[in-house]
Design a protein around this motif. Sequence first.
Motif, PDB file in Angstrom:
ATOM      1  N   TRP A 105      -6.210   7.316  -3.272  1.00 51.01           N
ATOM      2  CA  TRP A 105      -5.313   6.914  -4.602  1.00 51.01           C
ATOM      3  C   TRP A 105      -6.100   7.557  -5.747  1.00 51.01           C
ATOM      4  CZ3 TRP A 105      -4.559   1.265  -2.556  1.00 51.01           C
ATOM      5  CH2 TRP A 105      -3.565   1.096  -1.442  1.00 51.01           C
TER       6      TRP A 105
ATOM      7  N   VAL B 281       2.233   1.851  -3.525  1.00 49.24           N
ATOM      8  CA  VAL B 281       1.189   2.337  -4.233  1.00 49.24           C
ATOM      9  C   VAL B 281       0.877   3.757  -4.150  1.00 49.24           C
ATOM     10  CG1 VAL B 281      -1.278   2.048  -4.933  1.00 49.24           C
ATOM     11  CG2 VAL B 281      -0.079  -0.057  -4.621  1.00 49.24           C
ATOM     12  N   GLY B 282       0.745   4.222  -2.796  1.00 54.50           N
ATOM     13  CA  GLY B 282       0.447   5.587  -2.515  1.00 54.50           C
ATOM     14  C   GLY B 282       1.598   6.430  -3.155  1.00 54.50           C
TER      15      GLY B 282
ATOM     16  N   TRP C 215       0.859  -1.278  -0.169  1.00 52.11           N
ATOM     17  CA  TRP C 215      -0.031  -0.048   0.014  1.00 52.11           C
ATOM     18  C   TRP C 215       0.796   1.500  -0.008  1.00 52.11           C
ATOM     19  CZ3 TRP C 215      -3.958  -1.854   4.339  1.00 52.11           C
ATOM     20  CH2 TRP C 215      -4.872  -2.452   3.641  1.00 52.11           C
TER      21      TRP C 215
ATOM     22  N   THR D 177      -5.636  11.008  -6.087  1.00 58.84           N
ATOM     23  CA  THR D 177      -4.421  11.445  -6.680  1.00 58.84           C
ATOM     24  C   THR D 177      -4.386  11.293  -8.318  1.00 58.84           C
ATOM     25  OG1 THR D 177      -3.474  10.744  -4.739  1.00 58.84           O
ATOM     26  CG2 THR D 177      -1.960  11.310  -6.448  1.00 58.84           C
TER      27      THR D 177
ATOM     28  N   THR E 288      -3.896   8.976   4.537  1.00 61.39           N
ATOM     29  CA  THR E 288      -3.406   7.434   4.056  1.00 61.39           C
ATOM     30  C   THR E 288      -2.685   6.933   5.236  1.00 61.39           C
ATOM     31  OG1 THR E 288      -3.565   8.309   1.616  1.00 61.39           O
ATOM     32  CG2 THR E 288      -2.228   6.060   2.337  1.00 61.39           C
TER      33      THR E 288
ATOM     34  N   VAL F 180       1.680   6.165  -7.231  1.00 60.18           N
ATOM     35  CA  VAL F 180       0.373   6.917  -7.956  1.00 60.18           C
ATOM     36  C   VAL F 180       0.733   8.376  -7.615  1.00 60.18           C
ATOM     37  CG1 VAL F 180      -1.984   7.559  -7.540  1.00 60.18           C
ATOM     38  CG2 VAL F 180      -1.235   5.018  -7.415  1.00 60.18           C
TER      39      VAL F 180
ATOM     40  N   ALA G 125       0.460  13.217  -3.280  1.00 63.92           N
ATOM     41  CA  ALA G 125      -0.240  12.156  -2.809  1.00 63.92           C
ATOM     42  C   ALA G 125      -1.556  12.912  -1.930  1.00 63.92           C
ATOM     43  CB  ALA G 125       0.209  11.410  -1.727  1.00 63.92           C
TER      44      ALA G 125
ATOM     45  N   MET H 116      -3.413  -2.270  -7.121  1.00 56.12           N
ATOM     46  CA  MET H 116      -4.941  -1.776  -6.556  1.00 56.12           C
ATOM     47  C   MET H 116      -6.115  -2.581  -7.245  1.00 56.12           C
ATOM     48  SD  MET H 116      -4.199   2.280  -7.414  1.00 56.12           S
ATOM     49  CE  MET H 116      -6.113   2.657  -7.320  1.00 56.12           C
TER      50      MET H 116
END
Length: 577
Positions: free
Chosen positions: A344, A276-277, A273, A347, A294, A280, A288, A366
Amino acid sequence: MKAGAFLKSLWTTDPQRVARQYLWGGFLFLLVGGLLAMLIRFQWAWPGQPVPGLAWALPESKGALTPPAYTAVFTMHGLLMIFFAVTPLLFGALGHFVLPLAIGAKQMAFPRLSPFGFWAYAVGGALMLVSFVVRLGPASAGWTSYPPLATPAFTPGLGQTLVTVAVLCVGVSAFLYGLNFVVTVVRCRAPGMTWGRMPLVVWGLFYGAVLNVLFVPVLAAATGLLLLDRVAGTQFFIAGAAAVGGGGDPVVYQHLFWLFGHPEVYILILPAWGMVGDFVAFFSRKPAHGYRLTAGAMGAVTALSGAVYAHHLFTSGMAPVLGRTFMVLTLLISLPAEVMFLNWLMTLWRGSVRLTSPMLAALATMVVFGLGGITGLALGAVATDVPLHGTMWVVGHFHLTMGAASFLAVFAGLYFWFPRMYGRALDERLAKVHVLLSAVLFIAVFGGQLVAGYAGQLRRLYDPYQYTFLAHLLTLNRWTSWAAFALGTVQLVFVVNLVRTLGWGRAAEPNPWRVGTLEWTDAGPGAVVLRGPHALSQPEVQEQLGRDWIGQAEPLSSSKPVVEQVAPPVPGVEGAV
């Protein structure tokens, strides 16, 4: 290299070199575990028929999997993939490499714990491999090693004992790097690297490491007592036919195992995670969205992770009031996960999205984790878990969340940090082909398992079609197996890319992704961190530096402070997704 220098290099306190050791070890066990998965899929597609090329290993059955061999194969597949492949790749490899660099630490808090942890993992891995060749074969009690199946009465021979010791070894390894990561983040951050300026992947590694420290000892306790039951004649968990003196409760082992086993899901997915944050944001060229939310949501998941474990035991005779309590807690934990997904998506919204290989892998993570999460809701509620618990639905859900999502996250991180790790650039076209085909085939394979489970196919069956009501699922299972074989073949694309790059690849640019986190900007020892990790597409930076990113420790001669976490619209830079 001389022998002495080579041996000395094996015991290194350099976290980057330890990371590479974990990387190659994880790849080895990923290969072995993946080949075992292919055998399982072959058995479901052509039950009892000889596997091409396996006659040398199973001469008595001319290469066909017998029921005991099949049980051993799926047991070893699960153990290798979870404990010796995916977890070490995420924490041992990517964690050791990224964490100290990303927070500006000169070294891990306890440098000698890193090689000690790796060699505990290596010894455990060696025991796993040795167990394949001992008399009566390797472990065959399932990856959970439930007693009394894991007792000598049901799994005689040395294999199950060796595997139990191997799990203890890998538990020592996980506890050591977990402790090291927690203390490193708390004590060794660079000046100015406040909690609010850490990359999200560091948050994910930190929370995952906290779970390691809290719950791996529970696994070690359960496994240690199980080992005593096997070799010393104690009866902590033994009951039924294996018990000669009475006593022992196998359900206690199930509680202990899942008190570790469910947080293990989050141990794997929290670093994913975090990646990914970050990715992205990096590849949307935007800060973000909801950075603090988050990070807080990941903390909420961490706090709740141990309080939801008992939904794995709804069918074990749990009191109804406890069942309802754990059902509510289980469904509650999905809320912070949804907060992260929304952040996400926000973003991505109107970002200048760049579909690089790390970004594609992050988006695929995701998607497959989202599918895994949705299908898991049916297992979190008592009424739907009871009919689905023993079916392939659980297998499909489990593999989407812990298998596919973690696997894709590993490759998202590897594609992103490989230029920093080896100084060479992987071929982007091959990397994108690998990620896209892997994601599609993952959904095909585990989606097929979900459908088979919904149709009533029980898990762990050697030959599901012995039951006439499941005979019509043979065609579905064959198609799913072909998808699995294709998935295995697609991994050769990565192997070719890796070998070609390490042998003849071009040198990588110093900062190929144009991001400002410390591992890419080489701020140097003693640098003071001035801003967060996602200072992207900001007018002051573009005006003064002529680029849309700035290093976390890079000074900017401006009277206007650089906004850290708010994403102002930048005409001409951001576009529609």
